[in-house]
Scaffold this motif. Structure first.
Motif, PDB file in Angstrom:
ATOM      1  N   GLY A   4     -15.369  45.635   2.679  1.00 27.84           N
ATOM      2  CA  GLY A   4     -15.527  45.331   4.095  1.00 27.84           C
ATOM      3  C   GLY A   4     -14.396  44.490   4.647  1.00 27.84           C
ATOM      4  N   VAL A   5     -14.668  43.872   5.781  1.00 27.02           N
ATOM      5  CA  VAL A   5     -13.668  43.102   6.519  1.00 27.02           C
ATOM      6  C   VAL A   5     -14.201  41.691   6.773  1.00 27.02           C
ATOM      7  CG1 VAL A   5     -12.683  45.144   7.617  1.00 27.02           C
ATOM      8  CG2 VAL A   5     -14.553  43.925   8.744  1.00 27.02           C
ATOM      9  N   PHE A   6     -13.284  40.780   7.121  1.00 25.31           N
ATOM     10  CA  PHE A   6     -13.681  39.407   7.439  1.00 25.31           C
ATOM     11  C   PHE A   6     -12.668  38.790   8.387  1.00 25.31           C
ATOM     12  CE2 PHE A   6     -10.933  39.057   3.704  1.00 25.31           C
ATOM     13  CZ  PHE A   6     -10.085  38.001   4.045  1.00 25.31           C
ATOM     14  N   VAL A   7     -13.062  37.662   8.981  1.00 28.67           N
ATOM     15  CA  VAL A   7     -12.140  36.862   9.786  1.00 28.67           C
ATOM     16  C   VAL A   7     -12.261  35.422   9.305  1.00 28.67           C
ATOM     17  CG1 VAL A   7     -13.876  36.613  11.611  1.00 28.67           C
ATOM     18  CG2 VAL A   7     -11.470  36.100  12.098  1.00 28.67           C
ATOM     19  N   GLY A  65     -20.487  30.391  -3.429  1.00 31.30           N
ATOM     20  CA  GLY A  65     -19.367  30.998  -4.117  1.00 31.30           C
ATOM     21  C   GLY A  65     -18.122  30.131  -4.144  1.00 31.30           C
ATOM     22  N   ALA A  66     -17.035  30.756  -4.572  1.00 30.58           N
ATOM     23  CA  ALA A  66     -15.744  30.086  -4.667  1.00 30.58           C
ATOM     24  C   ALA A  66     -14.657  31.136  -4.594  1.00 30.58           C
ATOM     25  CB  ALA A  66     -15.635  29.283  -5.957  1.00 30.58           C
ATOM     26  N   GLY A  67     -13.442  30.673  -4.336  1.00 32.65           N
ATOM     27  CA  GLY A  67     -12.313  31.584  -4.273  1.00 32.65           C
ATOM     28  C   GLY A  67     -11.015  30.872  -4.607  1.00 32.65           C
ATOM     29  N   TYR A  68     -10.041  31.640  -5.034  1.00 29.48           N
ATOM     30  CA  TYR A  68      -8.733  31.086  -5.369  1.00 29.48           C
ATOM     31  C   TYR A  68      -7.655  31.990  -4.793  1.00 29.48           C
ATOM     32  CZ  TYR A  68      -4.912  29.002  -8.026  1.00 29.48           C
ATOM     33  OH  TYR A  68      -3.745  28.379  -8.376  1.00 29.48           O
ATOM     34  N   SER A  69      -6.684  31.379  -4.097  1.00 34.48           N
ATOM     35  CA  SER A  69      -5.599  32.127  -3.454  1.00 34.48           C
ATOM     36  C   SER A  69      -4.321  31.998  -4.275  1.00 34.48           C
ATOM     37  CB  SER A  69      -5.347  31.606  -2.038  1.00 34.48           C
ATOM     38  OG  SER A  69      -6.503  31.749  -1.239  1.00 34.48           O
ATOM     39  N   PHE A  70      -3.804  33.133  -4.737  1.00 34.54           N
ATOM     40  CA  PHE A  70      -2.543  33.132  -5.456  1.00 34.54           C
ATOM     41  C   PHE A  70      -1.364  33.023  -4.502  1.00 34.54           C
ATOM     42  CE2 PHE A  70      -5.516  35.371  -8.242  1.00 34.54           C
ATOM     43  CZ  PHE A  70      -5.345  34.647  -9.413  1.00 34.54           C
ATOM     44  N   THR A  71      -1.516  33.623  -3.313  1.00 36.15           N
ATOM     45  CA  THR A  71      -0.522  33.524  -2.250  1.00 36.15           C
ATOM     46  C   THR A  71      -1.260  33.235  -0.943  1.00 36.15           C
ATOM     47  OG1 THR A  71      -0.584  35.860  -1.605  1.00 36.15           O
ATOM     48  CG2 THR A  71       0.858  35.269  -3.458  1.00 36.15           C
ATOM     49  N   GLN A  72      -0.544  33.134   0.159  1.00 34.72           N
ATOM     50  CA  GLN A  72      -1.178  32.918   1.452  1.00 34.72           C
ATOM     51  C   GLN A  72      -1.990  34.127   1.900  1.00 34.72           C
ATOM     52  OE1 GLN A  72       1.746  31.679   4.339  1.00 34.72           O
ATOM     53  NE2 GLN A  72       1.946  29.634   3.438  1.00 34.72           N
ATOM     54  N   PHE A 108      -7.454  37.833  10.093  1.00 34.14           N
ATOM     55  CA  PHE A 108      -8.339  38.905   9.670  1.00 34.14           C
ATOM     56  C   PHE A 108      -7.943  39.362   8.269  1.00 34.14           C
ATOM     57  CE2 PHE A 108      -8.672  38.975  14.238  1.00 34.14           C
ATOM     58  CZ  PHE A 108     -10.016  39.221  14.454  1.00 34.14           C
ATOM     59  N   GLY A 109      -8.904  39.967   7.575  1.00 37.75           N
ATOM     60  CA  GLY A 109      -8.617  40.422   6.236  1.00 37.75           C
ATOM     61  C   GLY A 109      -9.595  41.479   5.753  1.00 37.75           C
ATOM     62  N   VAL A 110      -9.330  41.993   4.563  1.00 35.60           N
ATOM     63  CA  VAL A 110     -10.200  42.969   3.917  1.00 35.60           C
ATOM     64  C   VAL A 110     -10.520  42.465   2.514  1.00 35.60           C
ATOM     65  CG1 VAL A 110      -9.339  44.933   5.238  1.00 35.60           C
ATOM     66  CG2 VAL A 110      -8.193  44.285   3.113  1.00 35.60           C
ATOM     67  N   LYS A 111     -11.674  42.892   1.992  1.00 35.47           N
ATOM     68  CA  LYS A 111     -12.060  42.494   0.647  1.00 35.47           C
ATOM     69  C   LYS A 111     -12.842  43.616  -0.008  1.00 35.47           C
ATOM     70  CE  LYS A 111     -15.152  39.368   0.058  1.00 35.47           C
ATOM     71  NZ  LYS A 111     -15.969  38.134   0.080  1.00 35.47           N
ATOM     72  N   ALA A 112     -12.833  43.645  -1.335  1.00 32.92           N
ATOM     73  CA  ALA A 112     -13.560  44.668  -2.088  1.00 32.92           C
ATOM     74  C   ALA A 112     -13.752  44.169  -3.508  1.00 32.92           C
ATOM     75  CB  ALA A 112     -12.802  45.997  -2.080  1.00 32.92           C
ATOM     76  N   GLY A 113     -14.727  44.761  -4.194  1.00 34.05           N
ATOM     77  CA  GLY A 113     -14.978  44.369  -5.565  1.00 34.05           C
ATOM     78  C   GLY A 113     -16.248  45.009  -6.085  1.00 34.05           C
ATOM     79  N   PHE A 114     -16.769  44.481  -7.183  1.00 28.56           N
ATOM     80  CA  PHE A 114     -17.971  45.051  -7.764  1.00 28.56           C
ATOM     81  C   PHE A 114     -19.115  44.046  -7.734  1.00 28.56           C
ATOM     82  CE2 PHE A 114     -15.717  43.174 -11.364  1.00 28.56           C
ATOM     83  CZ  PHE A 114     -16.717  42.517 -12.053  1.00 28.56           C
ATOM     84  N   VAL A 134     -17.920  39.876  -7.434  1.00 30.96           N
ATOM     85  CA  VAL A 134     -16.596  39.454  -7.878  1.00 30.96           C
ATOM     86  C   VAL A 134     -15.595  40.456  -7.302  1.00 30.96           C
ATOM     87  CG1 VAL A 134     -15.081  39.006  -9.836  1.00 30.96           C
ATOM     88  CG2 VAL A 134     -17.522  38.468  -9.999  1.00 30.96           C
ATOM     89  N   GLY A 135     -14.537  39.938  -6.657  1.00 30.23           N
ATOM     90  CA  GLY A 135     -13.598  40.875  -6.053  1.00 30.23           C
ATOM     91  C   GLY A 135     -12.296  40.220  -5.647  1.00 30.23           C
ATOM     92  N   VAL A 136     -11.552  40.938  -4.820  1.00 29.29           N
ATOM     93  CA  VAL A 136     -10.267  40.468  -4.313  1.00 29.29           C
ATOM     94  C   VAL A 136     -10.297  40.501  -2.781  1.00 29.29           C
ATOM     95  CG1 VAL A 136      -8.994  41.193  -6.344  1.00 29.29           C
ATOM     96  CG2 VAL A 136      -9.297  42.789  -4.449  1.00 29.29           C
ATOM     97  N   ALA A 137      -9.459  39.654  -2.186  1.00 29.25           N
ATOM     98  CA  ALA A 137      -9.378  39.586  -0.727  1.00 29.25           C
ATOM     99  C   ALA A 137      -7.927  39.528  -0.287  1.00 29.25           C
ATOM    100  CB  ALA A 137     -10.133  38.355  -0.210  1.00 29.25           C
TER     101      ALA A 137
END
Length: 235
Positions: free
Chosen positions: A65-68, A189-196, A33-39, A228-231
């Motif tokens: 919001g939230v995601f799984v 879309g796309a995404g990039y993970s800096f850490t796990q 589970f996780g959370v995300k936010a942005g503009f 565009v945001g962070v997760a």
């Protein structure tokens, strides 16, 4: 309404199937589970070019919001989300009226924006190009919660050598009966993970349903939103 319910059913079936596959997958890749936010940057699109669309600008908003995140295989995963997301558009217009008889000139400038608040359910299928980089696509279902139209109006009158100006601001709730309560779009879309746990995301969602009721506006106006945001994924 039937199309939205059908889409929700298909999305639910996809989620259930993904969960079943995830249960049979290796325990080293559990759902997270996780959370995300942005503009957001949004703008209305229309099939007609004979309107104020040429004067439309991008409107800023936000999402949260939230995601799984559900791994299906080594490369593929499914990510349902539940977000509060703002869309809409901004319009700037200028007019000038000049009388050929008495030299009376009126100049007007309008700047207003429409803010629409949605509760949205994106269901994204993600593919890992690299362990840290993924691309995604999938449907998004939305319910309109409400919104506002707000802006400024400026008027200048020139007559007989006298110039007078007047400005005013306005803010009104949108008439909900004129708007389509349900919204459907396709996201890419796309995404990039800096850490796990932490990463950045970007997604464009093209609306497929009109924001107005069909009996109110024959010209279908749709939502287009760039997010565009962070997760952050919990361990």
């Amino acid at each position: 309404m039937k199309r939205v319910l059908l889409g929700l059913t298909l999305g639910g079936s996809l989620l259930i199937n993904a969960q079943e596959k995830e249960k049979s997958a290796a325990s080293s890749s559990p759902a997270r589970f996780g959370v995300k936010a942005g503009f957001n940057m949004s703008k209305f699109s229309s099939g007609s070019r004979d309107n104020a669309e040429n004067n439309e600008k991008l409107k800023l908003g936000s999402h949260i919001g939230v995601f799984v995140h559900i791994p299906v295989s080594e490369k593929f995963s499914v990510q349902p989300e539940l977000l509060f997301s703002q869309s809409g558009s901004k319009i700037e217009e200028k007019y000038m009226y000049a009388s050929a008889f008495d030299g009376h000139i009126i100049r007007q400038e309008f700047s207003y924006k429409t803010n629409l608040n949605y509760l949205v359910l994106p269901v994204m299928v993600q593919y890992n190009i690299l362990p840290q980089l993924y691309v995604e696509a999938g449907p998004e279902f939305g319910v309109l919660l409400g919104g506002k139209t707000e802006g400024d109006q400026w008027t200048e009158n020139s007559y007989g050598g006298t110039v007078s100006t007047h400005s005013e601001s306005f803010s009104n709730n949108i008439p909900m009966k004129l708007y389509n309560r349900f919204n459907f779009g396709i996201g890419f879309g796309a995404g990039y993970s800096f850490t796990q746990s932490f990463g950045i995301t970007a997604r464009f969602t093209a609306g497929l349903t009109g924001i107005f009721n069909s009996d109110y506006n024959d010209n279908k106006v749709r939502n287009n939103v760039l997010q565009v945001g962070v997760a952050y994924k919990f361990k």
